[in-house]
Write an enzyme that holds these catalytic residues in place. Structure first.
Site, PDB file in Angstrom:
ATOM      1  N   PHE A  19       0.813  -1.030   0.321  1.00 13.82           N
ATOM      2  CA  PHE A  19       0.105  -0.407   0.260  1.00 13.82           C
ATOM      3  C   PHE A  19       0.932   1.491   0.110  1.00 13.82           C
ATOM      4  O   PHE A  19       2.174   0.915   0.112  1.00 13.82           O
ATOM      5  CB  PHE A  19      -1.009   0.441   1.589  1.00 13.82           C
ATOM      6  CG  PHE A  19      -0.475   0.010   2.362  1.00 13.82           C
ATOM      7  CD1 PHE A  19      -0.360   1.109   3.177  1.00 13.82           C
ATOM      8  CD2 PHE A  19       0.318  -1.251   3.388  1.00 13.82           C
ATOM      9  CE1 PHE A  19       0.674   1.586   4.128  1.00 13.82           C
ATOM     10  CE2 PHE A  19       1.071  -0.723   4.394  1.00 13.82           C
ATOM     11  CZ  PHE A  19       1.135   0.601   4.768  1.00 13.82           C
ATOM     12  N   CYS A  20       0.355   2.654  -0.500  1.00 14.10           N
ATOM     13  CA  CYS A  20       0.789   3.667  -0.238  1.00 14.10           C
ATOM     14  C   CYS A  20      -0.634   4.122  -0.195  1.00 14.10           C
ATOM     15  O   CYS A  20      -0.916   4.854  -0.265  1.00 14.10           O
ATOM     16  CB  CYS A  20       1.683   3.539  -1.453  1.00 14.10           C
ATOM     17  SG  CYS A  20       1.245   3.531  -3.055  1.00 14.10           S
ATOM     18  N   THR A  21      -0.250   5.524  -0.857  1.00 18.48           N
ATOM     19  CA  THR A  21      -0.768   7.247  -0.390  1.00 18.48           C
ATOM     20  C   THR A  21      -1.743   6.792  -1.095  1.00 18.48           C
ATOM     21  O   THR A  21      -2.910   7.052  -0.690  1.00 18.48           O
ATOM     22  CB  THR A  21      -0.046   8.306  -0.777  1.00 18.48           C
ATOM     23  OG1 THR A  21       1.028   8.598  -0.016  1.00 18.48           O
ATOM     24  CG2 THR A  21      -1.363   9.417  -0.286  1.00 18.48           C
ATOM     25  N   ILE A  70      -4.076   4.134   0.817  1.00 25.64           N
ATOM     26  CA  ILE A  70      -4.748   4.776   2.289  1.00 25.64           C
ATOM     27  C   ILE A  70      -5.879   5.521   1.600  1.00 25.64           C
ATOM     28  O   ILE A  70      -6.782   5.892   2.161  1.00 25.64           O
ATOM     29  CB  ILE A  70      -3.516   5.253   3.028  1.00 25.64           C
ATOM     30  CG1 ILE A  70      -2.303   4.462   3.366  1.00 25.64           C
ATOM     31  CG2 ILE A  70      -3.912   5.894   3.965  1.00 25.64           C
ATOM     32  CD1 ILE A  70      -0.995   5.382   3.845  1.00 25.64           C
ATOM     33  N   GLY A 127      -1.756   4.839  -4.428  1.00 21.23           N
ATOM     34  CA  GLY A 127      -1.705   3.588  -5.135  1.00 21.23           C
ATOM     35  C   GLY A 127      -0.738   3.653  -6.247  1.00 21.23           C
ATOM     36  O   GLY A 127      -0.937   2.370  -6.572  1.00 21.23           O
TER      37      GLY A 127
END
Length: 283
Positions: free
Chosen positions: A185-187, A214, A189
């Site tokens: 995951f990241c901010t 997220i 995608g």
């Protein structure tokens, strides 16, 4: 319904062949200036990545113009809201990659890794395993200073300083995760589009990317299984699970994240210094 003076913050990306990015750059810049938008647009032969803010009508006009290009007709946009403009300038940049990994063989346009939506992920985390009974492990692909603002509980955090470090680091830890389902995951995608593909390529047998990152998770299920806030690259600095700006700031001098408690320090002078600067000087 949002008030007419509310700023709409949009984040979007798409991996698609964009071989006329150089020619299109002036049109992007001219339209954004005409509409009074601010933020950053990255144009690359592999696609587009953008973070913009403006009032509702100008944002809608920009998106209508962008989607008139068949390549971006289906681009997905995440929105959040703020009572003032969170960016100070308008930049349209040309880049080799819209997210730098320095691995040209990774091409999300040619096929994505499997994705898991927010509600399914929450259910997996609630029950402690995926639908096949495998333990679920969360893997943060962001830089260390972003992770420090907030992340999922018990996440794997390899303390990377830039995304181009990720491929080598994740290869080193493959054996430790055998038999488990890894969710990257990241901010928003975009980093996971490349991260999850690379992990498949080096032999991870059960890896997913969190659809929408997220911010989409916050939008759909709130802050379940998440601790803290989410760092964003604009004036707001961080958003809570309600997608509201928090009191967290970023130091102009050293770029460190400064928590509300750290802002009480005499070494915190907005625009000049913070306790992290002081610590670095003393060391």
């Amino acid at each position: 319904m949002q008030p007419s003076n509310t700023y709409i913050n949009i984040a979007a990306y798409k991996f698609i062949t964009f071989d006329d990015a150089v020619e299109k750059r002036p049109a992007f810049r001219a339209l954004c200036e005409e509409l009074g938008l601010k933020g950053t647009i990255l144009l690359s032969p592999e696609g587009i990545n953008l973070f913009l803010a403006g009032l509702r009508e100008p944002i809608d006009r920009f998106l209508a113009w962008l989607r008139a290009d068949v390549r971006f007709a289906d681009i997905e946009v995440k929105e959040s809201y703020y009572d003032r403009q969170p960016f100070t300038k308008m930049l349209v940049k040309l880049k080799r990659e819209i997210i730098t990994m320095k691995n040209p063989l990774i091409r999300p346009e040619d096929g994505r890794a499997p994705a898991v939506d927010a509600r399914t992920l929450k259910r997996w985390l609630d029950q402690g395993h995926d639908d096949n009974g495998k333990p679920v492990v969360m893997m943060d692909t962001r830089n260390a200073f972003e992770v420090d603002v907030g992340t999922f509980k018990d996440t794997l955090d390899y303390r990377i300083e830039k995304f181009s470090e990720f491929p080598a680091v994740v290869e080193q830890h493959k054996e430790e995760l055998a038999g488990k389902t890894v969710v990257t995951f990241c901010t928003g995608g975009i980093r996971c589009e490349k991260a999850a593909i690379h992990m498949q390529n080096v032999g991870y047998d059960s890896v997913y990317q969190l659809e929408g990152g997220i911010l989409k998770y916050f939008e759909e299920v709130g802050g379940a299984h998440y601790t803290g806030d989410c760092f964003v690259f604009d004036y707001r600095t961080a958003l809570n699970p309600k997608l509201e700006a928090t009191d967290t700031k970023q130091c102009f001098a050293c770029r460190a994240v400064v928590t509300p408690r750290e802002q009480l320090s005499p070494y915190y002078i907005p625009g000049e210094s913070c306790p992290h600067c002081r610590k670095a000087v003393r060391e």
